[in-house]
Enzyme design. Structure first.
Site, short mmCIF file in Angstrom:
data_model
loop_
_atom_site.label_atom_id
_atom_site.label_comp_id
_atom_site.label_asym_id
_atom_site.label_seq_id
_atom_site.Cartn_x
_atom_site.Cartn_y
_atom_site.Cartn_z
N SER A 108 19.04 -22.49 -2.48
CA SER A 108 18.54 -23.55 -3.37
C SER A 108 17.36 -23.00 -4.16
O SER A 108 17.52 -22.03 -4.89
CB SER A 108 18.17 -24.80 -2.57
OG SER A 108 17.80 -25.85 -3.45
N THR A 109 16.17 -23.57 -4.00
CA THR A 109 15.00 -23.16 -4.78
C THR A 109 14.74 -21.66 -4.63
O THR A 109 14.54 -21.17 -3.53
CB THR A 109 13.76 -23.94 -4.34
OG1 THR A 109 14.06 -25.32 -4.30
CG2 THR A 109 12.59 -23.69 -5.29
N HIS A 164 22.34 -24.73 -5.37
CA HIS A 164 22.07 -26.06 -5.89
C HIS A 164 21.73 -25.98 -7.38
O HIS A 164 20.64 -25.56 -7.77
CB HIS A 164 20.90 -26.71 -5.15
CG HIS A 164 21.18 -26.99 -3.71
ND1 HIS A 164 20.20 -27.14 -2.76
CD2 HIS A 164 22.36 -27.16 -3.05
CE1 HIS A 164 20.75 -27.39 -1.58
NE2 HIS A 164 22.06 -27.40 -1.74
N MET A 220 14.62 -25.34 -0.54
CA MET A 220 13.86 -26.46 -0.02
C MET A 220 14.78 -27.41 0.74
O MET A 220 15.90 -27.66 0.33
CB MET A 220 13.16 -27.19 -1.16
CG MET A 220 12.16 -28.24 -0.73
SD MET A 220 11.16 -28.79 -2.13
CE MET A 220 10.27 -27.30 -2.52
N ASP A 227 19.59 -28.37 3.88
CA ASP A 227 21.03 -28.24 3.60
C ASP A 227 21.51 -26.85 4.02
O ASP A 227 20.92 -25.84 3.64
CB ASP A 227 21.29 -28.45 2.10
CG ASP A 227 22.78 -28.43 1.77
OD1 ASP A 227 23.58 -28.79 2.65
OD2 ASP A 227 23.12 -28.06 0.63
#
Length: 388
Positions: free
Chosen positions: A210-211, A236, A329, A332
């Site tokens: 993600s991030t 994401h 972050m 997930d």
């Protein structure tokens, strides 16, 4: 009362402490964290969710411009660059900074007070730009002479700066001791696990992030040779961006990369990136592996969800799979990776030091889903080393 949560990031402890002392005189600003580098900043962002960030450019390990480029596309924070030089002003703006302020050449009480007043206005403007409904005044900044509002003598000014300097020296000492106590460690590699190697002809590699993941994923898959087993990725990103990201990877990788379409067949040398707003699942029939790419409700707060992908890999590929969870972050992917490990797959997690945000890999590590935790630059070698 409405207050702005501020994160101050600067590698100079003295400058951080002096500047923070003045900023704290603004009743509308609450300093929720101070960091000396990007990696410390990402942990505070995860924990405190600041509204605005001030950021130095020249910092150890990862400079401010690179940090912004990794952070802002995934987790937007209005950021004000505070730098000792104007040289990189344009690159800071291009990276997404909302304002750029040059540090005062002199660091006297009056210079710092004037600079802090200017910075507080910029902080309020940055907050207002992201919260247009806010009633915070962006012009009236009451930076006081002192807490008691009385004008301090020259002696008291010196005493205040001396106190801050002493505190800064104490913090430096503490950081040095921490580094000394933690500098000896064993670098992980494929040989540190007793997990049996996996046949290349049967293997599926699943990566989730993600991030900060757009850069992290590229720094893994660009080292995969053309004959690497099929790779599926969930990063994401919203619809539209995943296609552009797949095209970007295709230009930098030896493997072929494409955005997922429902029913796409998997083959060696192919990387499939999950499409935005569609869950990516691994499937299998008599002809071999293929993917499902369909819209659905958010899982673990996301669509596509890393958990959904990992869970499907656990069910379909079992012990013939390798899973890696990278910077991001939230959590997930943690539960899905745990299912993969329980099904016999080999699992890897990115370590804290090289993650932009140590959230998803941390949660996976805490729940026992990660067999080997490793720095980003070793993950490609670890995965390739597990292939027979």
């Amino acid at each position: 009362m409405e207050r702005i949560k501020l994160l101050v990031v600067d590698d100079s402890i003295l400058f951080r402490e002096v500047l923070s002392r003045f900023i704290q005189q603004d009743d509308m600003i609450d300093i929720v964290g101070k960091a000396g580098d990007a990696y410390s900043a990402r942990d505070i962002i995860l924990q405190c969710e600041p509204d605005v960030m001030t950021l130095d450019v020249e910092m150890p390990r990862l400079d401010g411009v690179a940090f912004l480029k990794r952070l802002l596309p995934q987790y937007y924070i209005p950021t004000i660059i505070v730098s000792g030089s104007n040289e990189r002003r344009n690159s800071c703006k291009e990276a997404g900074a909302v304002e750029f302020l040059k540090k005062p050449a002199a660091r006297t009480n009056n210079d710092m007070k004037a600079f802090a007043a200017e910075l507080c206005k910029a902080i309020r403007r940055a907050y207002k730009s992201n919260h247009p409904e806010s009633k915070i005044d962006v012009n009236n900044i009451p930076i006081k002479e002192s807490v008691s509002n009385s004008r301090p003598s020259d002696n008291s000014k010196v005493q205040n700066i001396s106190e801050i300097t002493a505190r800064a020296e104490e913090l430096v000492s503490q950081q040095t001791q921490f580094i000394h106590n933690n500098q000896e460690h064993t670098e992980p590699n494929a040989s540190t696990t007793k997990h049996p190697k996996i046949k290349k002809s049967d293997c599926i590699i699943a990566l989730g992030a993600s991030t900060g993941g757009t850069e992290a994923l590229e720094n893994v898959v660009r080292f995969f040779p053309e004959d690497t087993p099929p790779v599926i990725i969930v990063q994401h990103m919203p619809a539209g961006f995943t296609k552009m990201y797949a095209e970007r990877l295709n230009r930098s990788c030896k493997m072929r990369v494409k955005e997922a379409k429902d029913g796409d067949r998997l083959e060696k040398g192919l990387i499939i990136v999950g499409a935005g707003d569609n869950h990516l699942r691994l499937c299998k029939d008599l002809k071999g592996y293929y993917v499902s790419s369909k819209h659905g409700e958010k899982v673990s707060g996301h669509c596509p969800s890393v958990d959904v992908m990992f869970e499907s890999v656990a069910k379909v590929a079992g012990s013939s799979a390798i899973g890696a969870i990278l910077t991001g972050m939230g959590r997930d992917g943690a539960d899905g990776l745990l299912q993969m490990r329980k099904a016999g797959a080999f699992t890897v997690g990115q370590d804290k030091e090289t993650s932009v945000v140590y959230g998803m890999p941390m949660e996976a590590y805490k729940c026992g889903a990660v067999e080997i935790q490793a720095p980003l630059y070793k993950i490609a070698d670890i995965i390739l080393g597990m292939l027979n």
